[in-house]
Design a protein around this motif. Structure first.
Motif, mmCIF file in Angstrom:
data_model
loop_
_atom_site.group_PDB
_atom_site.id
_atom_site.type_symbol
_atom_site.label_atom_id
_atom_site.label_comp_id
_atom_site.label_asym_id
_atom_site.label_seq_id
_atom_site.Cartn_x
_atom_site.Cartn_y
_atom_site.Cartn_z
ATOM 1 N N PRO A 173 0.744 -1.220 -0.504
ATOM 2 C CA PRO A 173 -0.557 -0.210 0.111
ATOM 3 C C PRO A 173 0.710 1.451 0.127
ATOM 4 N N GLN A 174 0.215 2.380 -0.642
ATOM 5 C CA GLN A 174 0.867 3.702 -0.662
ATOM 6 C C GLN A 174 2.085 2.937 -1.149
ATOM 7 N N PRO A 175 3.094 2.349 -1.790
ATOM 8 C CA PRO A 175 4.025 2.591 -2.268
ATOM 9 C C PRO A 175 5.151 3.318 -2.680
ATOM 10 N N PHE A 176 4.601 4.688 -3.679
ATOM 11 C CA PHE A 176 5.655 5.224 -3.890
ATOM 12 C C PHE A 176 5.261 6.746 -4.093
ATOM 13 N N ARG A 177 5.893 7.956 -4.443
ATOM 14 C CA ARG A 177 5.060 9.076 -4.868
ATOM 15 C C ARG A 177 6.067 9.059 -6.254
ATOM 16 N N LEU A 178 4.818 8.931 -7.299
ATOM 17 C CA LEU A 178 5.616 9.644 -8.711
ATOM 18 C C LEU A 178 4.854 11.134 -8.745
ATOM 19 N N SER A 179 6.363 11.595 -9.019
ATOM 20 C CA SER A 179 6.726 13.271 -9.291
ATOM 21 C C SER A 179 6.713 13.803 -11.058
ATOM 22 N N PHE A 180 5.267 13.963 -11.763
ATOM 23 C CA PHE A 180 5.203 13.897 -12.955
ATOM 24 C C PHE A 180 5.155 15.783 -13.574
ATOM 25 N N GLU A 181 5.669 15.425 -15.342
ATOM 26 C CA GLU A 181 5.004 16.847 -16.060
ATOM 27 C C GLU A 181 3.581 16.914 -16.588
ATOM 28 N N HIS A 182 3.171 17.851 -16.360
ATOM 29 C CA HIS A 182 2.313 18.139 -17.491
ATOM 30 C C HIS A 182 1.798 19.463 -18.096
ATOM 31 N N ARG B 215 4.097 20.494 -12.780
ATOM 32 C CA ARG B 215 4.538 19.853 -12.248
ATOM 33 C C ARG B 215 3.589 19.004 -11.099
ATOM 34 N N ALA B 216 3.274 18.258 -11.156
ATOM 35 C CA ALA B 216 2.449 17.409 -10.305
ATOM 36 C C ALA B 216 2.548 15.793 -9.613
ATOM 37 N N GLU B 217 1.879 15.448 -8.270
ATOM 38 C CA GLU B 217 3.039 14.100 -7.768
ATOM 39 C C GLU B 217 1.359 13.219 -6.860
ATOM 40 N N HIS B 218 1.711 12.272 -7.589
ATOM 41 C CA HIS B 218 0.523 11.564 -6.968
ATOM 42 C C HIS B 218 1.335 10.011 -6.649
ATOM 43 N N ILE B 219 0.282 9.297 -5.268
ATOM 44 C CA ILE B 219 0.621 8.165 -4.855
ATOM 45 C C ILE B 219 -0.164 7.246 -5.100
ATOM 46 N N LEU C 29 -5.900 13.430 -14.715
ATOM 47 C CA LEU C 29 -4.344 13.741 -15.172
ATOM 48 C C LEU C 29 -3.866 12.578 -14.345
ATOM 49 N N LYS C 30 -3.899 12.785 -13.209
ATOM 50 C CA LYS C 30 -2.799 12.118 -12.114
ATOM 51 C C LYS C 30 -3.243 10.095 -12.840
ATOM 52 N N PHE C 31 -4.394 9.661 -13.340
ATOM 53 C CA PHE C 31 -4.396 8.245 -13.307
ATOM 54 C C PHE C 31 -4.334 7.969 -14.549
ATOM 55 N N ALA C 32 -3.806 9.755 -15.567
ATOM 56 C CA ALA C 32 -3.472 9.355 -16.780
ATOM 57 C C ALA C 32 -1.910 9.550 -17.329
ATOM 58 N N ALA C 33 -1.257 9.574 -15.816
ATOM 59 C CA ALA C 33 0.600 9.775 -15.373
ATOM 60 C C ALA C 33 0.695 8.555 -14.728
ATOM 61 N N THR C 34 -0.301 8.139 -13.776
ATOM 62 C CA THR C 34 0.531 6.553 -13.338
ATOM 63 C C THR C 34 0.058 5.402 -14.717
ATOM 64 N N GLY C 35 -1.103 5.710 -15.595
ATOM 65 C CA GLY C 35 -0.291 4.603 -16.881
ATOM 66 C C GLY C 35 0.833 4.911 -18.006
#
Length: 267
Positions: free
Chosen positions: A113-122, A126-130, A159-165
């Motif tokens: 659970p809650q494995p990592f924090r993704l930092s991505f550009e759009h 920039r945004a983050e998602h766990i 947007l966060k779901f698309a980045a995680t995908g």
């Protein structure tokens, strides 16, 4: 949807991020280096670029964000025991608890659970998602999962779901947003889960059940074929949960449900 051979993608209700959202992500040259993930080891965060994720020691990692408990919070966190891993795993809502139960039914190897924090550009910065979970399936495949009721999915979430995908595609993993379940799946899994833990069978009723299911037979007739039908019901549910007997998950569970030999009949 055979209970002994179905996969996660067959259980959850289909959901796809709007195609227009993906155009807002910055996926130009070098994005696998610029997008990063933060993992926690021994209480310290370590940063990995997406291009280097294969080197992450997943099984040594810790929650990147711990669960919180409070008297006035609106969600319900807790711990769910999973037979497949032999441990308790944290969840932050009843929807996440249901997902853990479904993953237990699929006999996964590990759940983080809650494995990592993704930092991505759009396009706006920039945004983050766990993500909610990182799962290692029985065959070694890896899934990243988010849980959100469909009515609560907003523009920022998409947007966060698309980045995680994009992350999972780049890593050769799989990704799903669990917004609900296909018809009857959850009610059937909930009924089967009552007998998911190990059970003693001093009367040999499981042997009788397996012998009676050589050909498809109605659940009611199956248990009636044993010496103690009332006790045999519990053992039949146990055998279905563990894949030694099989049913159709897309239909309600009743005495008319057809039961057949499962893929793990001789387990």
């Amino acid at each position: 949807m055979a209970s002994d051979s179905c996969g996660l993608e067959q259980l959850v209700a289909p959901y796809a991020v709007d195609e227009g959202v993906e155009t807002r992500l910055s996926l130009g040259q070098g994005w696998l280096r610029r997008w990063t993930t933060a993992w926690r080891f021994d209480g310290e965060e370590v940063i990995w670029a997406l291009r280097d994720l294969e080197s992450v020691p997943l099984f040594r990692s810790q929650l990147v964000r711990r669960f919180g408990w409070g008297t006035r919070q609106r969600h319900r966190p807790g711990l769910q025991f999973m037979v497949s891993t032999g441990r308790h795993h944290g969840f932050e809502s009843l929807e996440e608890q249901r997902l853990l139960l479904a993953l237990d039914f699929l006999r996964v190897r590990e759940v983080l659970p809650q494995p990592f924090r993704l930092s991505f550009e759009h396009s706006e910065g920039r945004a983050e998602h766990i993500p909610d979970f990182l799962v290692v399936m029985a065959d070694g495949g890896r899934w990243v999962l988010d849980v959100r009721p469909r009515a609560l999915v907003g523009d920022a979430d998409e947007l966060k779901f698309a980045a995680t995908g994009e992350l999972t595609t780049a890593c050769g993993w799989r990704y799903a947003v669990v917004t609900g379940w296909r018809p009857h799946v959850w009610s059937v899994l909930d009924a089967l889960s009552a007998q998911r833990r190990p059970v003693d069978d001093p009367l040999g009723l499981q042997v009788e059940l397996l012998a009676a299911a050589k050909e498809p037979v109605a659940f009611g007739d199956l248990v009636q074929a044993t010496r103690l039908p009332v006790v045999a019901r519990a053992h039949a549910l146990h055998l279905i949960w563990h894949g030694r007997l099989a049913i159709e998950l897309a239909e309600p569970l009743s005495d008319a449900t057809l039961v057949s030999a499962g893929a793990r009949r001789d387990a």
